[in-house]
Design an enzyme around this catalytic site. Structure first.
Site: not given
Ligand code: DAS
Length: 364
Positions: A47, A61, A94, A127-128, A200, A321
């Protein structure tokens, strides 16, 4: 008579004075440049390099359209704080980044940082998957020099685009000696995060990058970085991983758990050739009864299984667990499933010993 009497003599004097002044300005510029850090910006897309149809387009965008030189030219203030060079390593959104591009980027970073005329590196990135690339580099960069990964949540064409100030801050950070030795850093929204623990946390807001429980390691205020804590896990020059001779990474996948989940995803990923499988369990890495047999069989067939949690914070307890000792499983400690996958990929370039791999998860 001090002042030359003829026009010719006067012209000669002015010419000399002009040349002297120009030389002095040039010398001053060279002197200033010599004092500024040398920072290389490696651009990969995202971005921060995105454009929208109008200034109010903040969703819908196109990412990865603006080249590195344009990114640098859009922030002329950068030239006052660093000697910057730019390289376009690749230009992608990304979510599409590949293992091959990770290796290409990491090798370029290591080559540049080995040069005495490079003081730090900034990587502009979508950013992904920014947190994943940052953690991968945190494990394979072989230098103490600052490596800062930066992105933006609004495209370059948007009102109050966050890319320019994020880029300026990232360059300041990469040029700051105090940033050295802290591992790969993520600089977004005036905060400095450690690559291992940042994630993120919001789909669209500018404050999306958070290290919610373990906390940021510093801030950038007025262009100046301030640090408040050290990272405790090993990174960069202190890791055992070396990608310099690798041209591929082992296939490791993530199977996500949820109410009423079965074993279809686990079986499909194993059948597709996964050498390692991270189980993003519910709660403290719990294994749903309908998934467990497939994981146990995969382990018996040689696939390394790591129990992680989809929760986002906290330690997945070994033998909590599930009886990991008996099942020969590894636990992810506090790593998110997506980062556990990265560490398991690199671990499998060194060993298939679950004892050794568990040590790595408690080390990095
Ligand atoms: N698609 C997103 C990416 O490239 C855009 C961004 O947020 O950078 O990661």
């Amino acid at each position: 008579m001090l002042f030359p009497s003829t026009a010719r003599a006067r012209a000669a004097l002015f010419g000399f004075l002009f040349m002297f002044a120009a030389a002095a300005v040039q010398a001053e510029a060279a002197n200033t440049a010599a004092k500024l850090p040398n920072v290389t910006i490696l651009a990969t897309g995202g971005t921060i390099a995105g454009t929208g149809a109008s200034s109010t387009t903040t969703i819908g965008y196109t990412a990865a359209t603006v080249g590195v030189q344009s990114l640098i030219q859009a922030v002329p203030e950068i030239a006052k704080v660093a000697n910057v060079t730019g390289e376009q390593v690749f230009q992608i959104a990304s979510e599409n980044i590949s293992d091959a591009q990770w290796l290409q980027l990491a090798k370029r970073v290591n080559l540049l940082l080995a040069q005495s005329n490079v003081d730090g590196i900034v990587i502009t990135h979508g950013t992904d998957t920014l947190e994943e690339t940052a953690y991968f580099l945190n494990l394979v960069v072989k230098s103490k020099k600052p490596v800062v990964v930066v992105g933006s949540m609004r495209p370059s064409t948007a009102l109050s685009a966050d890319g320019p100030i994020n880029l300026y801050n990232a360059v300041r950070l990469a040029g700051t000696p105090e940033a050295a030795g802290r591992g790969v850093l993520v600089a977004m929204n005036d905060q400095v995060h450690a690559a291992r623990d940042v994630t993120k946390a919001n789909t669209t807001t500018a404050d999306t990058f958070r290290t919610s429980e373990l906390g940021v390691i510093g801030y950038i205020q007025g262009g100046k970085p301030f640090f408040y804590r050290e990272v405790s896990r090993k990174h960069t020059v202190d890791t055992e991983f070396d990608i310099s001779k690798l041209d591929a990474l082992p296939q490791v996948d993530v199977a996500y758990a949820y109410a009423n989940v079965g074993d279809v995803a686990v079986n499909a990923l194993v059948a597709a050739g996964a050498r390692g499988l991270v189980h993003a369990g519910v709660g403290n890495g719990s294994l749903p009864a309908k998934t467990r047999p497939a994981l146990v069989k995969a382990r018996k067939d040689g696939v390394v299984i790591v129990r992680a949690s989809r929760v986002g914070q906290g330690i997945v307890a070994r033998n909590g667990e599930a009886n990991d000792d008996e099942l020969d499983f590894v636990v992810a400690d506090t790593l998110s499933p997506q980062k556990a996958r990265i560490l398991l990929m690199l671990a499998l370039t060194k060993t298939t010993s679950t004892r050794e791999i568990q040590r790595m998860f408690y080390t990095y």
